[in-house]
Write a protein that holds these residues in place. Structure first.
Motif, PDB file in Angstrom:
ATOM      1  N   LYS A 188       0.847  -1.183   0.000  1.00  0.00           N
ATOM      2  CA  LYS A 188       0.000   0.000   0.000  1.00  0.00           C
ATOM      3  C   LYS A 188       0.885   1.236   0.000  1.00  0.00           C
ATOM      4  O   LYS A 188       1.569   1.509   0.985  1.00  0.00           O
TER       5      LYS A 188
ATOM      6  N   LEU B 247      -7.227   4.732   0.960  1.00  0.00           N
ATOM      7  CA  LEU B 247      -7.377   3.803  -0.163  1.00  0.00           C
ATOM      8  C   LEU B 247      -8.788   3.229  -0.168  1.00  0.00           C
ATOM      9  O   LEU B 247      -9.292   2.778   0.855  1.00  0.00           O
TER      10      LEU B 247
ATOM     11  N   ASN C  87      -7.590  -0.827  -4.805  1.00  0.00           N
ATOM     12  CA  ASN C  87      -6.384  -0.713  -5.635  1.00  0.00           C
ATOM     13  C   ASN C  87      -6.528  -1.379  -6.998  1.00  0.00           C
ATOM     14  O   ASN C  87      -5.594  -1.357  -7.803  1.00  0.00           O
TER      15      ASN C  87
ATOM     16  N   TYR D 284      -7.326   5.123  -5.496  1.00  0.00           N
ATOM     17  CA  TYR D 284      -6.018   4.871  -4.895  1.00  0.00           C
ATOM     18  C   TYR D 284      -5.732   5.796  -3.716  1.00  0.00           C
ATOM     19  O   TYR D 284      -4.768   5.564  -2.987  1.00  0.00           O
TER      20      TYR D 284
END
Length: 201
Positions: free
Chosen positions: A23, A30, A33, A107
């Protein structure tokens, strides 16, 4: 069999250990992803459409401007193919910009409070309905991992090689327990509000 031994599958093979994805450090939380293509488009903001549309109009607009400043004298038959090509390039570039702006919010690269709230609402609703968080898939856990590794964080390299995720899989780099915990809190609050008490068992 001791408690320290690794369990084997039905065919006697040892399962591969699960290694969580890295990460990167970002200024915002987040969300996912490796979001599905449809999800990225659904979460897009109006500003993404505006930026994408502006970029899409730029190539044909520049061609028209240059034709006025320095006429090519090729006539309508010669200029039309150039405009079509410029239009196609513009639409392609505009869509990629539109998509990347939305993708980077997943993201946590850019401000994403709206998307965080929308993600929580969508996932909690799926938990309440008993649906898979990230959609139905027929892929094995191994193939889901392959799909995730192929397109994870591709948005940061999108300007060089665009790549999209069209696969439903269960590896998205976040702890999904938060969705179930929030669903439980909401269900409990709803029962308390309606005068129904919780009973264990």
């Amino acid at each position: 069999m001791s408690a320290t031994q690794t369990r084997t599958t039905a065919n006697g093979e040892k399962p591969a250990p699960f290694i969580p994805s890295k990460k990167p450090k970002t200024d915002y939380p987040l969300i996912d992803n490796d979001p599905h293509f449809k999800r990225v488009v659904r979460y897009a903001r109006g500003s993404d459409y505006a930026y994408g549309g502006a970029l899409a109009c730029l190539p044909p607009g520049l061609m028209l401007y240059w034709e006025q400043v320095s006429p090519s004298h090729v006539g309508k038959g010669g200029f039309a193919p150039i405009m079509r090509l410029a239009g196609v390039l513009g639409v392609g570039a505009g869509f990629l910009l539109f998509y990347q702006r939305s993708l980077l919010r997943f993201y946590g690269v850019t401000e994403n409070k709206r998307e965080v709230d929308k993600d929580m609402r969508e996932m909690v609703d799926r938990v309440k309905r008993g649906e898979p968080l990230y959609g139905v898939t027929e892929l094995s856990d191994y193939m889901q991992g392959v799909a995730a590794r192929n397109s994870r964080y591709t948005g940061v390299f999108f300007h060089v090689m665009p790549m999209f995720n069209f696969v439903n899989h269960n590896q998205h780099g976040v702890d999904t327990a938060k969705y179930y915990q929030q669903a439980e809190r909401e269900l409990e609050a709803g029962k308390l509000a309606s005068g129904v008490t919780w009973k264990d068992g």
